[in-house]
Design a protein around this motif. Structure first.
Motif, PDB file in Angstrom:
ATOM      1  N   THR A 169       0.744  -1.173   0.051  1.00 59.74           N
ATOM      2  CA  THR A 169       0.150   0.025  -0.077  1.00 59.74           C
ATOM      3  C   THR A 169       0.850   1.174   0.057  1.00 59.74           C
ATOM      4  O   THR A 169       0.667   2.125  -0.802  1.00 59.74           O
ATOM      5  N   ALA A 170       1.816   1.385   0.607  1.00 58.52           N
ATOM      6  CA  ALA A 170       2.924   2.645   0.729  1.00 58.52           C
ATOM      7  C   ALA A 170       3.481   2.822  -0.135  1.00 58.52           C
ATOM      8  O   ALA A 170       3.676   3.851  -0.627  1.00 58.52           O
ATOM      9  N   LEU A 171       4.095   1.946  -0.870  1.00 57.12           N
ATOM     10  CA  LEU A 171       4.918   1.927  -2.208  1.00 57.12           C
ATOM     11  C   LEU A 171       4.163   1.817  -3.356  1.00 57.12           C
ATOM     12  O   LEU A 171       4.799   1.928  -4.580  1.00 57.12           O
ATOM     13  N   GLY A 172       3.000   1.258  -3.607  1.00 55.64           N
ATOM     14  CA  GLY A 172       2.431   1.113  -4.865  1.00 55.64           C
ATOM     15  C   GLY A 172       2.752   0.000  -5.475  1.00 55.64           C
ATOM     16  O   GLY A 172       2.933  -0.297  -6.855  1.00 55.64           O
ATOM     17  N   PHE A 173       3.111  -1.303  -4.913  1.00 54.19           N
ATOM     18  CA  PHE A 173       3.301  -2.629  -5.629  1.00 54.19           C
ATOM     19  C   PHE A 173       2.066  -3.198  -6.180  1.00 54.19           C
ATOM     20  O   PHE A 173       0.856  -3.122  -5.460  1.00 54.19           O
ATOM     21  N   SER A 174       2.010  -3.836  -7.111  1.00 51.75           N
ATOM     22  CA  SER A 174       0.846  -4.468  -7.605  1.00 51.75           C
ATOM     23  C   SER A 174       0.644  -5.813  -6.824  1.00 51.75           C
ATOM     24  O   SER A 174       1.552  -6.254  -6.060  1.00 51.75           O
ATOM     25  N   ALA A 175      -0.363  -6.460  -7.122  1.00 52.93           N
ATOM     26  CA  ALA A 175      -0.770  -7.723  -6.144  1.00 52.93           C
ATOM     27  C   ALA A 175       0.238  -8.688  -6.637  1.00 52.93           C
ATOM     28  O   ALA A 175       0.801  -9.677  -5.883  1.00 52.93           O
ATOM     29  N   GLY A 176       0.643  -8.888  -7.964  1.00 55.54           N
ATOM     30  CA  GLY A 176       1.513  -9.937  -8.255  1.00 55.54           C
ATOM     31  C   GLY A 176       3.214  -9.368  -8.011  1.00 55.54           C
ATOM     32  O   GLY A 176       3.738 -10.426  -7.755  1.00 55.54           O
ATOM     33  N   GLY A 177       3.237  -8.231  -7.820  1.00 53.66           N
ATOM     34  CA  GLY A 177       4.677  -7.795  -7.669  1.00 53.66           C
ATOM     35  C   GLY A 177       4.902  -7.909  -6.302  1.00 53.66           C
ATOM     36  O   GLY A 177       6.354  -7.815  -5.872  1.00 53.66           O
ATOM     37  N   LEU A 178       4.187  -8.073  -5.338  1.00 52.00           N
ATOM     38  CA  LEU A 178       4.379  -8.033  -3.785  1.00 52.00           C
ATOM     39  C   LEU A 178       5.200  -9.141  -3.538  1.00 52.00           C
ATOM     40  O   LEU A 178       6.094  -8.878  -2.403  1.00 52.00           O
TER      41      LEU A 178
END
Length: 505
Positions: free
Chosen positions: A69-78
């Motif tokens: 949430t803080a850095l804007g990762f995508s669901a797949g990139g997390l």
């Protein structure tokens, strides 16, 4: 033959002699060997570093939603926050372990700690996904350098068998409990402060290690006493690339199934590691001489490590999912549930050296790996009622105890088979096995769980079925591997003893 077996045979032979000979009860007891103040200080500093490195592997696992949430990762990139670290740690450990034999283990340790402090500072200040992933990659490289160096410094600082076993027992506690404590620490820091403190907490510990370790750990051996020749660059490239490809292939298969990229990576890994074997058999200054890889204690011990650490990390992962996704508790509560594992490992680490004075490492390894799997099985029966937490914590405590005694036995077996000049290589291989087991255990079992659970967002019942299946299959693998590895180790030991017996006759 182990020290335990030698002592047992000596006692048996003495009691078979006439009464004028000393009996077992009359044999003099050796006085306990104590650590010097310098050894104690070195042990504390090195174990603190090992604990921090192990915790780094999992400290962000429970904080991933907040980081995304803080850095804007995508669901797949997390998931790459964990995967990037695992790839670098698992892929480079063997190379750094052997490099330490050539250039000095203390030097490698200090340099790795400096990289860890810098990368943790960068990670804590990251404001974009790319920056954070670069920091995690550097943390993985630092772990690959420091972990085998610290372990080799322990094995060379404590040459007396009883002290070495005690030091290795405490090291196994730090490595195993650090992983589970990382989940607790990550949840606590995230809930109370911020996910950034999961990085910042490393900085003062790394700086303290840089200042303290050179003062309490002996200097690196003189250049003339280190291995001769050049570092095996082709072997280093092949082993690193092969392990990278293998870990990435397994990780991708865990997320997307065995698609074409995963299959290509796994095939490439097999080809690269096969080529590595051929190159090492023809290289005078091999990264890992084939004669070492062919030693049954080395091969079987490192194979056991894959089951020990792969199984334990998978159990910790699915326990977190069970507590949060099935029982609906918080991430901090999930971390606290894992304390039972940490306590079991600490107790086993304290008692392990005493057990090894009475039981051979081979027997303890086989028995512990089998019981580690047996005490996973109760998770298969766990339901969605919160009252299952009490028996779950109790059985995981026992499971953790046996995973720790298995880890200690494996480490004693592997490091005892290497010469002083090969300790970096031996500890590098041992640490490599741990890292690879921890890296592939979760994606393999996760893929199985997802395949059984079905939909992308399954209900509670489907999630529970997936957890039951993944943990059950892991337990069965350990129940089978334990007796097989123990039997193979015993047969290999018997073959080593028989030629000596014939010469004596």
């Amino acid at each position: 033959m182990t020290t335990t077996e030698s002592t047992a045979e000596a006692i048996t032979e003495s009691t078979a002699e006439p009464a004028t000979e000393p009996t077992a009860t009359e044999l003099p007891r050796p006085s306990p060997v104590r650590m010097t103040p310098r050894q104690s200080a070195a042990l504390v500093a090195l174990l603190a570093a090992q604990f921090m490195l192990a915790a780094d592997f999992s400290v962000l696992n429970v904080a991933l939603p907040g980081v995304g949430t803080a850095l804007g990762f995508s669901a797949g990139g997390l998931q790459w926050i964990a995967t990037t670290f695992a790839l670098c740690a698992a892929g480079c450990t063997l190379v750094f372990g052997r490099v330490g034999d050539y250039v000095g283990r203390r030097r490698i340790f200090v340099a790795g700690m400096a990289v860890l402090a810098l990368s943790s500072l960068v990670g804590g200040m990251a404001d974009a996904p790319t920056t954070l992933l670069c920091a995690r990659a550097l943390q993985g490289l630092a772990t690959a350098a420091v972990t085998p160096a610290a372990l080799a410094l322990l094995t060379t600082a404590f040459t007396e068998p009883a002290l070495r076993t005690r030091a290795l027992g405490l090291n196994s506690v730090m490595m195993s409990s650090g992983f589970s404590a990382g989940a607790v620490l990550g949840g606590l820091l995230t809930d109370v402060l911020s996910w950034r403190w999961a990085f910042f907490v490393n900085v003062p510990v790394a700086l303290a290690a840089i200042l303290v370790v050179p003062r309490v750990v002996g200097a690196d051996p003189a250049r003339g006493t280190r291995p001769h020749g050049r570092i095996d660059l082709p072997g280093a490239v092949l082993s690193t690339a092969g392990l990278f490809a293998g870990v990435y292939g397994v990780t991708r298969a865990g997320e997307y199934g065995f698609d074409l990229p995963a299959a290509v990576c796994l095939i490439a890994s097999a080809v690269l590691l096969g080529t590595f074997w051929l190159v090492e058999s023809r290289t005078a200054d091999a990264l890992v001489p084939v004669r070492v890889l062919k030693k049954p204690d080395v091969a079987l011990g490192n194979l056991a490590a894959l089951f020990i650490f792969g199984g334990e990390t998978a159990l910790i992962f699915f326990t977190g999912l069970y507590v949060q996704d099935v029982l609906g508790l918080s991430s901090l509560a999930a971390g606290l549930v894992l304390l039972g594992i940490g306590v079991g490992q600490i107790i086993a680490g304290a008692l392990g050296p005493r057990i090894l004075r009475r039981v051979s490492p081979r027997t303890l390894l086989g028995l512990s790996l089998t019981l580690q799997g047996a005490f996973m099985l109760p998770v298969v029966a766990a339901g969605s009622d919160p009252r299952w937490l009490v028996p779950l914590i109790a059985t995981q405590f026992v499971n953790a105890f046996f995973s720790m005694t298995a880890a200690l036995s494996f480490m004693v077996i592997v490091t005892s088979s290497a010469a002083v000049g090969e300790q970096g290589m031996a500890t590098g291989m041992a640490t490599e096995s741990q890292q690879v087991g921890m890296a592939i255990g979760i994606p393999l079992t996760s893929a199985l769980s997802v395949a059984v659970a079905g939909p992308a967002v399954p209900g509670v019942a489907a999630r529970l079925t997936g957890i039951h299946t993944a943990v059950g299959v892991t337990a069965v693998c350990q129940l089978v591997a334990g007796p097989l590895i123990w039997t193979a180790l015993r047969k290999a030991a018997g073959k080593r003893r028989r030629p000596g017996a014939r010469r004596a006759a």
